[in-house]
Scaffold this active site. Structure first.
Site, PDB file in Angstrom:
ATOM      1  N   HIS A 170      -1.035   4.939   6.941  1.00 61.21           N
ATOM      2  CA  HIS A 170      -0.807   5.685   5.917  1.00 61.21           C
ATOM      3  C   HIS A 170       0.120   6.529   5.607  1.00 61.21           C
ATOM      4  O   HIS A 170      -0.534   7.583   7.158  1.00 61.21           O
ATOM      5  CB  HIS A 170      -0.918   5.536   4.197  1.00 61.21           C
ATOM      6  CG  HIS A 170      -1.478   3.528   4.097  1.00 61.21           C
ATOM      7  ND1 HIS A 170      -2.656   3.075   4.641  1.00 61.21           N
ATOM      8  CD2 HIS A 170      -1.138   2.837   3.936  1.00 61.21           C
ATOM      9  CE1 HIS A 170      -2.504   1.862   4.623  1.00 61.21           C
ATOM     10  NE2 HIS A 170      -1.651   1.346   4.139  1.00 61.21           N
ATOM     11  N   SER A 215       0.397  -1.598  -0.257  1.00 66.55           N
ATOM     12  CA  SER A 215      -0.330   0.398   0.421  1.00 66.55           C
ATOM     13  C   SER A 215       0.308   1.266  -0.088  1.00 66.55           C
ATOM     14  O   SER A 215       0.331   2.563  -0.078  1.00 66.55           O
ATOM     15  CB  SER A 215      -1.160  -0.312   0.959  1.00 66.55           C
ATOM     16  OG  SER A 215       0.321  -0.338   2.608  1.00 66.55           O
ATOM     17  N   ASP A 251      -4.364   7.970   7.496  1.00 63.20           N
ATOM     18  CA  ASP A 251      -4.818   7.155   8.018  1.00 63.20           C
ATOM     19  C   ASP A 251      -4.321   6.944   9.108  1.00 63.20           C
ATOM     20  O   ASP A 251      -2.808   7.550   8.797  1.00 63.20           O
ATOM     21  CB  ASP A 251      -5.486   6.398   7.434  1.00 63.20           C
ATOM     22  CG  ASP A 251      -4.685   5.536   5.980  1.00 63.20           C
ATOM     23  OD1 ASP A 251      -3.765   5.174   6.760  1.00 63.20           O
ATOM     24  OD2 ASP A 251      -5.506   4.835   5.206  1.00 63.20           O
TER      25      ASP A 251
END
Length: 353
Positions: free
Chosen positions: A331, A36, A328
């Site tokens: 991240h 990610s 978040d």
């Protein structure tokens, strides 16, 4: 007058810190593998709960579009592509709005939630690393059909290959589930992952890659989710230092792997891109970079939300993500990604010609 002078000086310092360094090396494309930290939207089209193709994700991306990037804006490969004079973002291979002509200057095969270890990708049903390679082989075939062998081979050899993966192997697999802990201690598991990384890079090399960046782990014990977990366990609200020590140890092993592979693989240009220390500096001295909040993220309460827990229905998301290191609970924000990228361009990636 003095106060005004200080404010102007701080603004200039901040703008300098977050500007992206232009690079003059001959790079034909930016080709991305990983998780990610670098996924630009491949998870959008697979059956997994780990997605981010909805608001408020992407609210600071071009057109305010939620693309599947786990950020309010861009991620490091986007900034790297722009720095090399290519397009200002790297499209996801599985995104049907792009085709092989778009992918000729950059393509992302990464999948949020994946790891070096196949067992890691199974946790949230995402694309395993071996499948990313299969997609890359398919991409090569399409590129040769589109451009012919000679031009395609030139793009393949002159491309910059970015690999950013490993955090999920520890946080979503080893520390969360019992199987790997029953098979390996922490040091042995690191060696297991490094062995996979070794074979992965060799496979890329056999497929024509010659300019490769292997990414390290951030201080994963400082992610808001991990800090929240520590609080719930009654361990205080600081970073989990044991996780950070593992990140540093694993980074050291990856750095050694890169050194060995540079000797093993003829004609390869390879660097180890380590984000650990620049992220830790931001965490320890956020005000230097204009950040105000470290321990929680911008989205919702910032304690544990990511993916579907971070959506536009939640009323608590911050108004200015530039004040936050994390978007978040797992991240970085667009601004943090920009700072990390500029640091790596100046210190590491500039060694690739």
């Amino acid at each position: 007058m003095a106060a005004s002078h200080v404010s102007i000086s701080f603004l200039i310092l901040t703008l300098t810190l977050i500007s992206i360094t232009a690079v003059s090396a001959k790079i034909s494309a930016v080709i991305v593998f990983g998780d990610s930290s670098v996924d630009s939207g491949n998870n959008n089209v697979i059956s997994t709960l780990l997605k981010s193709n909805f608001k408020p994700y992407g609210r600071d991306f071009f057109g305010g579009k939620p693309t599947g990037r786990f950020s309010n804006g861009r991620i490091p490969p986007d900034f790297i592509s722009e720095a090399y004079g290519l397009r200002p973002f790297v499209p996801a291979y599985l995104d049907s709005t792009y085709n092989i002509s778009d992918f000729a200057t950059g393509v992302c095969f990464a999948s949020a939630g994946t790891g070096y270890d196949n067992a890691t990708s199974d946790v949230l049903s995402v694309i395993p690393l071996w499948k990313e390679i299969e997609y890359y082989k398919e991409y090569q075939q399409k590129l040769r059909v589109h451009l012919g062998d000679r031009k395609a081979n030139q793009i393949i050899s002159d491309a910059l290959y970015l690999i950013s993966i490993g955090t999920n192997d520890f946080l979503e697999n080893y520390y969360l589930l019992p199987k790997r802990r029953s098979e390996y201690d922490e040091d042995q598991y690191q060696d297991f992952l490094v062995g996979i990384a070794h074979e992965f890079v060799k496979t890329l090399y056999k497929l024509g890659a010659r300019k490769i960046s292997v990414g390290g782990l951030p201080p994963m014990g400082c992610l808001p989710l991990e800090r929240t977990t520590a609080v719930l366990r009654g361990e205080g609200d600081g970073c989990i230092e044991s996780y950070n020590k593992v990140a540093m140890s694993f980074n050291s092993k990856l750095g050694g792997l890169v050194s060995n592979l540079k000797k093993e693989l003829s004609g390869v240009q390879m660097v180890f891109s380590n984000p650990y220390f620049i992220v830790m500096q931001m965490v320890k001295k956020p005000s230097i970079y204009g950040f105000e909040t470290v321990s929680v993220a911008c989205c919702s309460t910032g304690l544990f939300e990511m993916s579907y827990l971070c959506d536009e229905l939640n009323p608590f998301t911050c108004s200015d993500a530039n004040k936050f290191i994390f978007w978040d609970s797992f991240h970085p924000t667009d601004k943090t990604n920009r700072i990390i990228t500029d640091h790596l361009l100046k210190r590491v990636l500039n060694k690739i010609s």
